[in-house]
Design a protein around this motif. Structure first.
Motif, PDB file in Angstrom:
ATOM      1  N   GLN A  76       0.806  -1.094  -0.027  1.00 14.24           N
ATOM      2  CA  GLN A  76      -0.098   0.268   0.000  1.00 14.24           C
ATOM      3  C   GLN A  76       0.731   1.327   0.153  1.00 14.24           C
ATOM      4  O   GLN A  76       1.934   1.524   0.707  1.00 14.24           O
ATOM      5  N   LEU A  77       0.563   2.372  -0.589  1.00 13.01           N
ATOM      6  CA  LEU A  77       1.079   3.314  -0.649  1.00 13.01           C
ATOM      7  C   LEU A  77       0.261   4.496  -0.013  1.00 13.01           C
ATOM      8  O   LEU A  77      -1.055   4.707  -0.648  1.00 13.01           O
ATOM      9  N   GLN A  78       0.726   5.313   0.718  1.00 12.98           N
ATOM     10  CA  GLN A  78      -0.143   6.409   1.370  1.00 12.98           C
ATOM     11  C   GLN A  78       0.707   7.785   1.028  1.00 12.98           C
ATOM     12  O   GLN A  78       1.682   7.950   1.662  1.00 12.98           O
ATOM     13  N   SER A 108       4.160   0.433   2.393  1.00 10.27           N
ATOM     14  CA  SER A 108       3.898  -0.488   3.429  1.00 10.27           C
ATOM     15  C   SER A 108       3.818  -1.916   2.734  1.00 10.27           C
ATOM     16  O   SER A 108       3.106  -1.967   1.515  1.00 10.27           O
ATOM     17  N   GLY A 109       4.111  -3.048   3.520  1.00 13.49           N
ATOM     18  CA  GLY A 109       3.771  -4.158   3.036  1.00 13.49           C
ATOM     19  C   GLY A 109       5.285  -4.896   2.727  1.00 13.49           C
ATOM     20  O   GLY A 109       6.274  -4.424   3.140  1.00 13.49           O
ATOM     21  N   SER A 110       5.183  -5.944   1.924  1.00 20.34           N
ATOM     22  CA  SER A 110       6.270  -6.690   1.702  1.00 20.34           C
ATOM     23  C   SER A 110       6.892  -6.156   0.563  1.00 20.34           C
ATOM     24  O   SER A 110       6.368  -6.501  -0.730  1.00 20.34           O
ATOM     25  N   ILE A 111       8.173  -5.349   0.416  1.00 21.42           N
ATOM     26  CA  ILE A 111       8.598  -4.479  -0.554  1.00 21.42           C
ATOM     27  C   ILE A 111      10.101  -5.248  -0.766  1.00 21.42           C
ATOM     28  O   ILE A 111      10.806  -5.018   0.139  1.00 21.42           O
ATOM     29  N   ASP A 165      13.931   7.828   1.582  1.00 21.52           N
ATOM     30  CA  ASP A 165      14.330   7.005   2.671  1.00 21.52           C
ATOM     31  C   ASP A 165      14.229   5.625   2.462  1.00 21.52           C
ATOM     32  O   ASP A 165      13.183   5.186   2.892  1.00 21.52           O
ATOM     33  N   ASN A 166      15.142   4.822   2.119  1.00 21.20           N
ATOM     34  CA  ASN A 166      15.162   3.581   1.998  1.00 21.20           C
ATOM     35  C   ASN A 166      14.523   2.723   2.988  1.00 21.20           C
ATOM     36  O   ASN A 166      13.777   1.650   3.136  1.00 21.20           O
ATOM     37  N   ALA A 167      15.095   3.012   4.276  1.00 18.67           N
ATOM     38  CA  ALA A 167      14.891   2.321   5.515  1.00 18.67           C
ATOM     39  C   ALA A 167      13.302   2.502   5.839  1.00 18.67           C
ATOM     40  O   ALA A 167      12.775   1.488   6.430  1.00 18.67           O
ATOM     41  N   LYS A 168      12.499   3.562   5.485  1.00 21.25           N
ATOM     42  CA  LYS A 168      11.297   3.895   5.853  1.00 21.25           C
ATOM     43  C   LYS A 168      10.489   3.700   4.534  1.00 21.25           C
ATOM     44  O   LYS A 168       9.097   3.651   4.464  1.00 21.25           O
ATOM     45  N   ASN A 169      11.134   3.133   3.276  1.00 27.15           N
ATOM     46  CA  ASN A 169      10.221   3.030   2.209  1.00 27.15           C
ATOM     47  C   ASN A 169       9.295   4.174   1.760  1.00 27.15           C
ATOM     48  O   ASN A 169       8.118   4.188   1.715  1.00 27.15           O
ATOM     49  N   THR A 170       9.915   5.139   1.898  1.00 17.50           N
ATOM     50  CA  THR A 170       9.301   6.580   1.738  1.00 17.50           C
ATOM     51  C   THR A 170      10.077   7.752   0.636  1.00 17.50           C
ATOM     52  O   THR A 170      11.297   7.566   0.819  1.00 17.50           O
ATOM     53  N   VAL A 171       9.323   8.174   0.004  1.00 16.68           N
ATOM     54  CA  VAL A 171       9.876   8.897  -1.202  1.00 16.68           C
ATOM     55  C   VAL A 171       9.127  10.363  -1.005  1.00 16.68           C
ATOM     56  O   VAL A 171       8.056  10.471  -0.569  1.00 16.68           O
ATOM     57  N   VAL A 223       6.043  -5.105 -11.380  1.00 14.02           N
ATOM     58  CA  VAL A 223       4.662  -4.647 -10.867  1.00 14.02           C
ATOM     59  C   VAL A 223       4.592  -2.965 -10.339  1.00 14.02           C
ATOM     60  O   VAL A 223       5.505  -2.673  -9.716  1.00 14.02           O
ATOM     61  N   ASP A 224       3.579  -2.647 -10.807  1.00 15.09           N
ATOM     62  CA  ASP A 224       3.464  -1.142 -10.631  1.00 15.09           C
ATOM     63  C   ASP A 224       2.275  -1.137  -9.518  1.00 15.09           C
ATOM     64  O   ASP A 224       1.146  -1.644  -9.822  1.00 15.09           O
ATOM     65  N   TYR A 225       2.681  -0.303  -8.400  1.00 15.53           N
ATOM     66  CA  TYR A 225       1.438  -0.010  -7.377  1.00 15.53           C
ATOM     67  C   TYR A 225       1.406   1.389  -7.480  1.00 15.53           C
ATOM     68  O   TYR A 225       2.300   2.178  -7.634  1.00 15.53           O
ATOM     69  N   TRP A 226       0.227   1.890  -7.100  1.00 15.42           N
ATOM     70  CA  TRP A 226      -0.307   3.404  -7.174  1.00 15.42           C
ATOM     71  C   TRP A 226      -0.627   3.833  -5.855  1.00 15.42           C
ATOM     72  O   TRP A 226      -1.596   2.902  -5.301  1.00 15.42           O
TER      73      TRP A 226
END
Length: 114
Positions: A2-4, A24-27, A71-77, A101-104
């Motif tokens: 999921q992307l928030q 979030s999730g398995s990335i 921030d790769n540790a937080k999977n945040t852009v 796979v693309d997630y939006w």
């Protein structure tokens, strides 16, 4: 996965906004995260993307005004948008591309008034 996304809003021309998107999730660690936007009546277009191993790509229209970071540790852009113009108005979508796979994300509205 999921992307928030968050951080959109109304700003006057010349102003700044900062968008954030947390995945979030398995990335898988090797991925590309970035931002696309869609203006009224327009197709969705790439704004900026960043690879987990480094490197970024920007649309010509936003070069020298927008900066993508992650921030790769937080999977945040993040997308720092400066000197905003009315033509930057649109819904901004966060994207995660991983293992083909693309997630939006849900999209966040940016409105720039003249």
């Amino acid at each position: 996965v999921q992307l928030q996304a968050s951080g959109g809003g109304l700003v006057q021309a010349g102003g700044s906004l900062r968008l954030s998107c947390a995945a979030s999730g398995s990335i898988f660690s090797i991925n590309v995260m970035g931002w696309y936007r869609q203006g009224l009546g327009n197709q969705r277009e790439l704004v900026a993307v960043s690879a987990s191993g480094g490197g970024a790509h920007y649309a010509d229209s936003v070069k020298d005004r927008f900066t993508i970071s992650r921030d790769n540790a937080k999977n945040t852009v993040y997308l720092q948008m400066n000197n905003l113009k009315p033509e930057d108005t649109g819904v901004y979508y966060c994207n995660l591309a991983v293992q083909g796979v693309d997630y939006w994300g849900q999209g966040t509205l940016v409105t720039v008034s003249s």
